[in-house]
Scaffold this motif. Structure first.
Motif, PDB file in Angstrom:
ATOM      1  N   SER A  56       0.841  -1.207   0.000  1.00  0.00           N
ATOM      2  CA  SER A  56       0.000   0.000   0.000  1.00  0.00           C
ATOM      3  C   SER A  56       0.872   1.252   0.000  1.00  0.00           C
ATOM      4  CB  SER A  56      -0.926  -0.002   1.221  1.00  0.00           C
ATOM      5  OG  SER A  56      -1.850  -1.071   1.159  1.00  0.00           O
ATOM      6  N   TYR A  59       2.499   1.635  -3.392  1.00  0.00           N
ATOM      7  CA  TYR A  59       1.573   2.079  -4.436  1.00  0.00           C
ATOM      8  C   TYR A  59       1.369   3.589  -4.378  1.00  0.00           C
ATOM      9  CZ  TYR A  59      -2.726   2.804  -7.055  1.00  0.00           C
ATOM     10  OH  TYR A  59      -3.655   3.278  -7.942  1.00  0.00           O
ATOM     11  N   ILE A 100      -5.656  -2.052  -1.102  1.00  0.00           N
ATOM     12  CA  ILE A 100      -4.596  -1.056  -1.137  1.00  0.00           C
ATOM     13  C   ILE A 100      -5.143   0.210  -0.495  1.00  0.00           C
ATOM     14  CG2 ILE A 100      -3.098   0.324  -2.620  1.00  0.00           C
ATOM     15  CD1 ILE A 100      -2.347  -2.597  -2.549  1.00  0.00           C
TER      16      ILE A 100
END
Length: 430
Positions: free
Chosen positions: A282, A285, A335
């Motif tokens: 996460s 990203y 995410i």
């Protein structure tokens, strides 16, 4: 495939092995050593310990006309020198960044085919120090030989304890649960004073049936049409060389820290590791994409489960099994940036607990083998590939020893298994 040898037929390849063969999935296992490579000693260890212990290490895959073109495992003579690779790397690259030199070389292996006229395994020796080890050995082998659990078990069974060279490395204590993932509670006594417990016992079976139906429907929908949204974790397929290249990165965590979180949150080690991976991906990203921190992306993961019935881990190490015995759980993977880092672990604990009240994990390998057996390897592989391309990540676990070990005369600093050939990213934990 036809290869000249004077071997004898052993057995037909299993449906799972044929699927791995068709999809071209391979295992890459990086091992950091605590000493420089003594090649003659390591070579003798490979020949006396590994090759003789696992039949697949001295077998090749051939097409047998008597079995209508189905591949079979056939014994063959093994020249260990043919399976040893000592690459020549740029000394300047090694001196400037040895970790990147190792990663670049291992990534290049995902583009190189394996010689199918000999057993599908090979050792690559990188004899220069990195931050975690004095030298590095990379074992690459085809997934049809076995899964990560059987391969790491083979390595542990072929090793010796650093504390006592006369015995195998000690394994972690056996888990409390030694049976299937779903274990129904014991039926309460049939009396009026226990009617609430009896109702709860009956209700647990309704929950089991419902969760199994839901999970099965989700798997079917995933194969047919339900796909994860495109993110940077899913590379667009351009049918070129770049679409097949994989990068292998490993990180070491303190097991004491993992156990501390496990105990404090009353969960499993697997829950903690899934939560840590979710948190790391996460953060990666949002750092790479620059999207809003409040954004939430719902993805799905396939958690691979070892389907072997094992009573204790130490007895499993002493009887290395051949082949692939895997099942899988399809789990949500979000995410998102959480204010509380432990929320990732709580989320992993919730969905893993939910999956333990479902029989889908027991049906997956049975259905997979039936697809290959009755519809052919092409149809079975197509269905598996559809499932993999519609999900984002694969989780897998492999149990390592509880103490330091010496493999082929060399102390092992770490082992980091991974795979390539599948369309998703893979997270393997040892």
């Amino acid at each position: 495939m036809e290869c000249a040898d004077n071997s004898m037929v052993e057995e037909p390849m299993s449906p799972t092995g044929r699927g791995m063969e068709e999809m071209g999935i391979c295992i890459v296992l990086m091992m950091g050593l605590g000493a420089p490579v003594n090649l003659p000693v390591f070579r003798d260890g490979i020949e006396t310990e590994l090759v003789t212990r696992l039949p697949r290490f001295h077998s090749i895959q051939v097409m047998d006309e008597s079995t209508y073109g189905q591949p079979r495992w056939v014994n063959t003579d093994v020249n260990v020198d043919d399976h040893i690779v000592i690459p020549r790397l740029d000394p300047l690259d090694v001196a400037s960044d040895p970790e990147k030199a190792v990663e670049d070389y291992v990534a290049s292996l995902s583009l190189l085919p394996m010689d199918r006229c000999r057993p599908l395994w090979e050792f690559h020796f990188l004899d220069f120090p990195t931050s975690e080890s004095t030298s590095t050995v990379v074992l690459r082998l085809h997934h049809s030989i076995g899964d990560c659990m059987s391969i790491t078990t083979l390595l542990v069974a072929s090793s010796r304890s650093m504390a006592n060279r006369a015995r195998l490395p000690a394994m972690p204590p056996p888990p409390k649960r030694t049976g299937p993932i779903y274990q129904p509670p014991a039926r309460p006594p049939l009396s009026s004073v226990h009617y609430l417990a009896l109702f709860a016992w009956i209700w647990s079976y309704f929950v089991l049936v419902w969760h199994t139906l839901v999970d099965t429907a989700l798997i079917v929908a995933t194969i047919l049409f339900l796909s994860d949204p495109r993110t940077l974790f899913i590379r667009a397929q351009d049918h070129g060389e770049s679409s097949r290249r994989k990068r292998f990165v490993h990180r070491s965590l303190s097991f004491d820290d993992v156990k501390l979180i496990k105990t404090a949150m009353n969960c499993t080690i697997n829950d903690v590791l899934v939560g840590v991976t979710s948190a790391a991906l996460s953060q990666y990203y949002f750092r790479k994409t620059g999207d809003s921190n409040t954004k939430k992306i719902g993805l799905r993961s396939c958690v691979l489960v070892d389907a072997r019935p094992v009573s204790t881990r130490q007895t499993y190490v002493t009887r290395v099994e051949t082949g692939n015995r895997l099942s899988g759980l399809m789990c949500p993977f979000n995410i998102i940036l959480q204010d509380d880092p432990l929320e990732y672990v709580r989320e992993a604990k919730r969905f893993m607990h939910r999956k333990k009240s479902s029989l889908a994990v027991m049906f997956t390998p049975v259905v997979g083998e039936m697809l290959v057996k009755y519809f052919g390897i092409k149809a079975g592989t197509f269905i598996f590939h559809r499932f993999f391309t519609h999900t984002t990540i694969i989780y897998s676990n492999a149990i390592g020893p509880a103490e330091k070990m010496k493999l082929c005369g060399h102390p092992v600093a770490f082992m980091a298994p991974s795979i390539y050939g599948q369309p998703q990213i893979s997270v393997c934990r040892l």
